[in-house]
Each structure stands twice: as structure tokens, then as C-alpha cells.
Design a protein around this motif. Structure first.
Motif, PDB file in Angstrom:
ATOM      1  N   GLU A 107       0.826  -1.204   0.000  1.00  0.00           N
ATOM      2  CA  GLU A 107       0.000   0.000   0.000  1.00  0.00           C
ATOM      3  C   GLU A 107       0.862   1.256   0.000  1.00  0.00           C
ATOM      4  OE1 GLU A 107      -2.598  -0.348   3.322  1.00  0.00           O
ATOM      5  OE2 GLU A 107      -3.567  -2.173   2.587  1.00  0.00           O
ATOM      6  N   GLY A 108       1.980   1.231   0.748  1.00  0.00           N
ATOM      7  CA  GLY A 108       2.864   2.388   0.785  1.00  0.00           C
ATOM      8  C   GLY A 108       3.494   2.659  -0.566  1.00  0.00           C
ATOM      9  N   ILE A 109       3.937   1.601  -1.226  1.00  0.00           N
ATOM     10  CA  ILE A 109       4.531   1.757  -2.555  1.00  0.00           C
ATOM     11  C   ILE A 109       3.489   2.253  -3.554  1.00  0.00           C
ATOM     12  CG2 ILE A 109       5.549   0.494  -4.490  1.00  0.00           C
ATOM     13  CD1 ILE A 109       6.914  -1.310  -2.381  1.00  0.00           C
ATOM     14  N   ALA A 110       2.294   1.679  -3.494  1.00  0.00           N
ATOM     15  CA  ALA A 110       1.223   2.114  -4.397  1.00  0.00           C
ATOM     16  C   ALA A 110       0.915   3.591  -4.215  1.00  0.00           C
ATOM     17  CB  ALA A 110      -0.032   1.271  -4.166  1.00  0.00           C
ATOM     18  N   SER A 111       0.912   4.042  -2.969  1.00  0.00           N
ATOM     19  CA  SER A 111       0.645   5.457  -2.680  1.00  0.00           C
ATOM     20  C   SER A 111       1.709   6.354  -3.293  1.00  0.00           C
ATOM     21  CB  SER A 111       0.580   5.668  -1.164  1.00  0.00           C
ATOM     22  OG  SER A 111       0.381   7.028  -0.857  1.00  0.00           O
ATOM     23  N   SER A 112       2.975   5.935  -3.199  1.00  0.00           N
ATOM     24  CA  SER A 112       4.059   6.727  -3.786  1.00  0.00           C
ATOM     25  C   SER A 112       3.956   6.759  -5.308  1.00  0.00           C
ATOM     26  CB  SER A 112       5.420   6.156  -3.373  1.00  0.00           C
ATOM     27  OG  SER A 112       5.612   6.251  -1.981  1.00  0.00           O
ATOM     28  N   LEU A 113       3.661   5.608  -5.904  1.00  0.00           N
ATOM     29  CA  LEU A 113       3.598   5.534  -7.367  1.00  0.00           C
ATOM     30  C   LEU A 113       2.451   6.359  -7.932  1.00  0.00           C
ATOM     31  CD1 LEU A 113       4.397   1.753  -8.004  1.00  0.00           C
ATOM     32  CD2 LEU A 113       5.943   3.706  -8.079  1.00  0.00           C
ATOM     33  N   GLN A 114       1.399   6.554  -7.144  1.00  0.00           N
ATOM     34  CA  GLN A 114       0.271   7.355  -7.613  1.00  0.00           C
ATOM     35  C   GLN A 114       0.678   8.797  -7.916  1.00  0.00           C
ATOM     36  OE1 GLN A 114      -2.821   6.988  -4.667  1.00  0.00           O
ATOM     37  NE2 GLN A 114      -3.567   5.041  -5.478  1.00  0.00           N
ATOM     38  N   ASN A 115       1.791   9.243  -7.316  1.00  0.00           N
ATOM     39  CA  ASN A 115       2.242  10.613  -7.548  1.00  0.00           C
ATOM     40  C   ASN A 115       2.671  10.859  -8.992  1.00  0.00           C
ATOM     41  OD1 ASN A 115       1.879  11.526  -4.864  1.00  0.00           O
ATOM     42  ND2 ASN A 115       3.799  10.568  -4.242  1.00  0.00           N
ATOM     43  N   LEU A 116       2.957   9.780  -9.721  1.00  0.00           N
ATOM     44  CA  LEU A 116       3.291   9.955 -11.136  1.00  0.00           C
ATOM     45  C   LEU A 116       2.052  10.197 -11.983  1.00  0.00           C
ATOM     46  CD1 LEU A 116       6.110   7.443 -12.203  1.00  0.00           C
ATOM     47  CD2 LEU A 116       6.224   9.918 -12.011  1.00  0.00           C
ATOM     48  N   ASN A 117       0.885   9.936 -11.396  1.00  0.00           N
ATOM     49  CA  ASN A 117      -0.376  10.149 -12.102  1.00  0.00           C
ATOM     50  C   ASN A 117      -0.384   9.416 -13.446  1.00  0.00           C
ATOM     51  OD1 ASN A 117      -2.971  11.180 -12.418  1.00  0.00           O
ATOM     52  ND2 ASN A 117      -2.251  13.020 -13.473  1.00  0.00           N
ATOM     53  N   SER A 118      -0.052   8.144 -13.395  1.00  0.00           N
ATOM     54  CA  SER A 118       0.052   7.344 -14.617  1.00  0.00           C
ATOM     55  C   SER A 118      -0.696   6.027 -14.449  1.00  0.00           C
ATOM     56  CB  SER A 118       1.529   7.062 -14.937  1.00  0.00           C
ATOM     57  OG  SER A 118       1.650   6.085 -15.944  1.00  0.00           O
ATOM     58  N   ASP A 119      -1.656   5.791 -15.328  1.00  0.00           N
ATOM     59  CA  ASP A 119      -2.394   4.524 -15.299  1.00  0.00           C
ATOM     60  C   ASP A 119      -1.482   3.351 -15.631  1.00  0.00           C
ATOM     61  OD1 ASP A 119      -4.723   5.809 -14.633  1.00  0.00           O
ATOM     62  OD2 ASP A 119      -5.467   5.926 -16.696  1.00  0.00           O
ATOM     63  N   SER A 120      -0.513   3.584 -16.524  1.00  0.00           N
ATOM     64  CA  SER A 120       0.365   2.488 -16.946  1.00  0.00           C
ATOM     65  C   SER A 120       1.252   2.028 -15.798  1.00  0.00           C
ATOM     66  CB  SER A 120       1.226   2.911 -18.136  1.00  0.00           C
ATOM     67  OG  SER A 120       2.058   4.008 -17.813  1.00  0.00           O
ATOM     68  N   VAL A 121       1.751   2.976 -14.978  1.00  0.00           N
ATOM     69  CA  VAL A 121       2.572   2.607 -13.827  1.00  0.00           C
ATOM     70  C   VAL A 121       1.738   1.827 -12.820  1.00  0.00           C
ATOM     71  CG1 VAL A 121       3.837   3.486 -11.826  1.00  0.00           C
ATOM     72  CG2 VAL A 121       4.211   4.493 -14.081  1.00  0.00           C
ATOM     73  N   HIS A 122       0.522   2.311 -12.528  1.00  0.00           N
ATOM     74  CA  HIS A 122      -0.360   1.617 -11.584  1.00  0.00           C
ATOM     75  C   HIS A 122      -0.681   0.209 -12.092  1.00  0.00           C
ATOM     76  CE1 HIS A 122      -3.569   0.876  -8.709  1.00  0.00           C
ATOM     77  NE2 HIS A 122      -4.330   0.516  -9.723  1.00  0.00           N
ATOM     78  N   SER A 123      -0.920   0.091 -13.401  1.00  0.00           N
ATOM     79  CA  SER A 123      -1.267  -1.210 -13.981  1.00  0.00           C
ATOM     80  C   SER A 123      -0.117  -2.199 -13.852  1.00  0.00           C
ATOM     81  CB  SER A 123      -1.641  -1.035 -15.458  1.00  0.00           C
ATOM     82  OG  SER A 123      -1.880  -2.283 -16.076  1.00  0.00           O
ATOM     83  N   VAL A 124       1.113  -1.743 -14.119  1.00  0.00           N
ATOM     84  CA  VAL A 124       2.272  -2.633 -14.013  1.00  0.00           C
ATOM     85  C   VAL A 124       2.476  -3.092 -12.572  1.00  0.00           C
ATOM     86  CG1 VAL A 124       4.779  -2.789 -14.279  1.00  0.00           C
ATOM     87  CG2 VAL A 124       3.422  -1.664 -16.035  1.00  0.00           C
ATOM     88  N   TRP A 125       2.344  -2.172 -11.618  1.00  0.00           N
ATOM     89  CA  TRP A 125       2.511  -2.523 -10.205  1.00  0.00           C
ATOM     90  C   TRP A 125       1.457  -3.536  -9.763  1.00  0.00           C
ATOM     91  CZ3 TRP A 125       5.489  -3.311  -6.420  1.00  0.00           C
ATOM     92  CH2 TRP A 125       5.069  -3.274  -5.090  1.00  0.00           C
ATOM     93  N   GLN A 126       0.211  -3.328 -10.168  1.00  0.00           N
ATOM     94  CA  GLN A 126      -0.850  -4.238  -9.784  1.00  0.00           C
ATOM     95  C   GLN A 126      -0.631  -5.631 -10.372  1.00  0.00           C
ATOM     96  OE1 GLN A 126      -3.328  -3.478  -7.505  1.00  0.00           O
ATOM     97  NE2 GLN A 126      -3.468  -5.711  -7.578  1.00  0.00           N
ATOM     98  N   LYS A 127      -0.151  -5.684 -11.615  1.00  0.00           N
ATOM     99  CA  LYS A 127       0.141  -6.983 -12.233  1.00  0.00           C
ATOM    100  C   LYS A 127       1.247  -7.708 -11.476  1.00  0.00           C
ATOM    101  CE  LYS A 127      -1.183  -5.869 -17.005  1.00  0.00           C
ATOM    102  NZ  LYS A 127      -0.665  -5.631 -18.379  1.00  0.00           N
ATOM    103  N   ALA A 128       2.254  -6.962 -11.053  1.00  0.00           N
ATOM    104  CA  ALA A 128       3.349  -7.578 -10.298  1.00  0.00           C
ATOM    105  C   ALA A 128       2.833  -8.171  -8.996  1.00  0.00           C
ATOM    106  CB  ALA A 128       4.443  -6.541 -10.028  1.00  0.00           C
ATOM    107  N   LEU A 129       1.968  -7.432  -8.291  1.00  0.00           N
ATOM    108  CA  LEU A 129       1.395  -7.929  -7.039  1.00  0.00           C
ATOM    109  C   LEU A 129       0.528  -9.166  -7.280  1.00  0.00           C
ATOM    110  CD1 LEU A 129       0.266  -4.626  -5.251  1.00  0.00           C
ATOM    111  CD2 LEU A 129       2.352  -5.942  -4.876  1.00  0.00           C
ATOM    112  N   ASP A 130      -0.295  -9.110  -8.304  1.00  0.00           N
ATOM    113  CA  ASP A 130      -1.241 -10.190  -8.568  1.00  0.00           C
ATOM    114  C   ASP A 130      -0.546 -11.511  -8.889  1.00  0.00           C
ATOM    115  OD1 ASP A 130      -3.320  -8.465  -8.148  1.00  0.00           O
ATOM    116  OD2 ASP A 130      -3.743  -8.114 -10.275  1.00  0.00           O
ATOM    117  N   ARG A 131       0.669 -11.440  -9.461  1.00  0.00           N
ATOM    118  CA  ARG A 131       1.308 -12.655  -9.965  1.00  0.00           C
ATOM    119  C   ARG A 131       2.416 -13.204  -9.064  1.00  0.00           C
ATOM    120  NH1 ARG A 131       1.626 -11.436 -16.521  1.00  0.00           N
ATOM    121  NH2 ARG A 131      -0.537 -10.759 -16.725  1.00  0.00           N
ATOM    122  N   ARG A 132       2.661 -12.576  -7.927  1.00  0.00           N
ATOM    123  CA  ARG A 132       3.759 -13.030  -7.069  1.00  0.00           C
ATOM    124  C   ARG A 132       3.620 -14.500  -6.678  1.00  0.00           C
ATOM    125  NH1 ARG A 132       3.811  -8.369  -2.554  1.00  0.00           N
ATOM    126  NH2 ARG A 132       1.588  -8.816  -2.751  1.00  0.00           N
TER     127      ARG A 132
END
Length: 244
Positions: free
Chosen positions: A97-122
């Protein structure tokens, strides 16, 4: 997140099956499709959810399957239990959650999507998660370089992108004289370098021979967490420098 969507669909279906018909067909179809298409959830999806392609189809099924409200609630809870338990174990991490909060500062759907995919597939796809962990850092570096007007080549690999990004933000070891900073920043370069090496050796990015190492969830957890922490550090540094 997928956990929230699973809870929302479960609660909506329980309400619908017990006399509250506020769940709209369009919402049902959208949430159902998102869960069914998620690559790591195929064996956790309730079977009735696969078969019932519309809310009317679900209503015909549930009223014929169970006559009482109590029986319908119990049935839906039991059917959703494997999915929700899996998502709770996978998604409930303060670090995530902390990392996701930091990444949101880039205001990029593509960054959020890549992070979520990484979490989902661990856990379900360690090889894919390691590949995506590298992609996350590459994506963040390119976003920061684009925003700062620093050029790079499309052929640049992760270590090259990171060096360019770090230099542009004064994060290169050679830009500091204090030994502690030089050591820490040098360690960051080493981490990025070996993250790329790990991806090349054990991820699904390349074909492999008979004796290839097969990564386990703990390896993917390490790669994703390291990549996320480095990405968050870059984003937070970029945000702080942008405010000055």
C-alpha cells in the motif's frame, strides 16, 4: 483492487438474491468479466459466476437452486470464500500500500497497472512477476525522464535507464562526496543491475533449457518488493525535486 471488486460483487449478489434488486446488469457484467479475466484467479472463480452471464441469468439460477434467503446467502458466501481468502492473503500488505501510494504521484495509469500486475502474480506466476518487476522500474524511469525532458534511447536497458535517471536527479554515487551516501547510492545501482540479471536468468522473458532454475513465490516476492521500493524512492525523489 481485485479484493474490493470481489467483495462488491459478492455483496451485490447477496442483496439481489434476498430481495434488493439494485445491482444493475451492466455493473454485474463488468465486475464478473474483470474477475474471470484476471490471469491468477481462474481456479478460484465461483462456478455459477462462469455460467451466469447476466443478472437475469443469475436470478433464474439462484431462485431455482435455493428457496430461502438464508440458504442463498450461505451458498454465495461459500462459493466466494476461496476467491476472497486468496485475495486477502495476496493483497493485504502495508508495504504494498505504501509503494502504491508513492507511485500514484506519477499520475500514470500504466505505472499503476504494471505494479498491480506484479502484485497479482507473485504467488500464482513467479516467473511473470519477476519480468513485470523489471518492467515497473523501466516504466518509472522513462516517465521521470520524459517529465524532466531528458532523452534516452528506446533500446536502453534497465541499468542504462536507471543510470540516466539517477544522474538527472543527482542520485549517482559520483555526484556525492559523503561516503555513506556514495555507498547507499552505489548499492541502489547494484540492486538494479542484479534485478535485471535475475529477470534474464529465471523469469519468463527468455526461452530456457532443461536445467533452468524455476523461481518460487518467495523469489518473486523479493524481486517485486525490491523493484517497488526502488520505484517509490525514485518517484518520491522526483516529486520533492519538482517542488523546489
Amino acid at each position: 483492487m481485485m479484493l474490493e471488486k470481489a467483495h462488491a460483487l459478492q455483496d451485490g449478489l447477496i442483496s439481489f438474491a434476498t430481495g434488493d434488486y439494485s445491482l444493475e446488469d451492466a455493473s454485474y457484467k463488468m465486475m464478473r468479466l474483470e474477475l474471470i479475466k484476471a490471469p491468477n484467479l481462474s481456479d478460484k472463480i465461483p462456478e455459477f459466476l462462469r455460467r451466469c452471464t447476466s443478472i437475469d441469468h443469475f436470478w433464474q439460477f439462484i431462485k431455482g437452486e435455493h428457496a430461502t434467503y438464508a440458504a442463498r446467502r450461505e451458498y454465495i458466501w461459500n462459493e466466494f470464500s476461496p476467491l476472497i481468502n486468496f485475495l486477502e492473503n495476496q493483497e493485504s500488505s502495508p508495504a504494498d500500500e505504501g509503494i502504491a501510494s508513492s507511485l500514484q504521484n506519477l499520475n500514470s495509469d500504466s505505472v499503476h497497472s504494471v505494479w498491480q500486475k506484479a502484485l497479482d502474480r507473485r504467488n500464482s506466476d513467479p516467473e511473470g512477476a519477476i519480468t513485470i518487476a523489471r518492467s515497473l522500474l523501466e516504466t518509472v524511469c522513462k516517465h521521470i525522464l520524459d517529465d524532466s525532458g531528458v532523452s534516452y534511447k528506446s533500446s536502453d536497458d534497465l541499468p542504462k535507464l536507471y543510470r540516466t535517471c539517477a544522474t538527472s536527479m543527482n542520485l549517482s554515487p559520483s555526484q556525492h562526496s559523503e561516503q555513506a551516501f556514495k555507498a547507499i547510492l552505489g548499492g541502489c545501482h547494484t540492486i538494479v543491475q542484479y534485478l535485471g540479471t535475475l529477470r534474464n536468468q529465471v523469469s519468463d522473458a527468455h526461452g530456457r533449457g532443461r536445467r533452468a532454475i524455476k523461481p518460487k513465490p518467495r523469489h518473486a516476492e523479493l524481486a517485486v518488493n525490491v523493484s517497488g521500493a526502488m520505484a517509490a524512492f525514485l518517484v518520491e525523489t522526483w516529486q520533492e525535486q519538482s517542488k523546489r
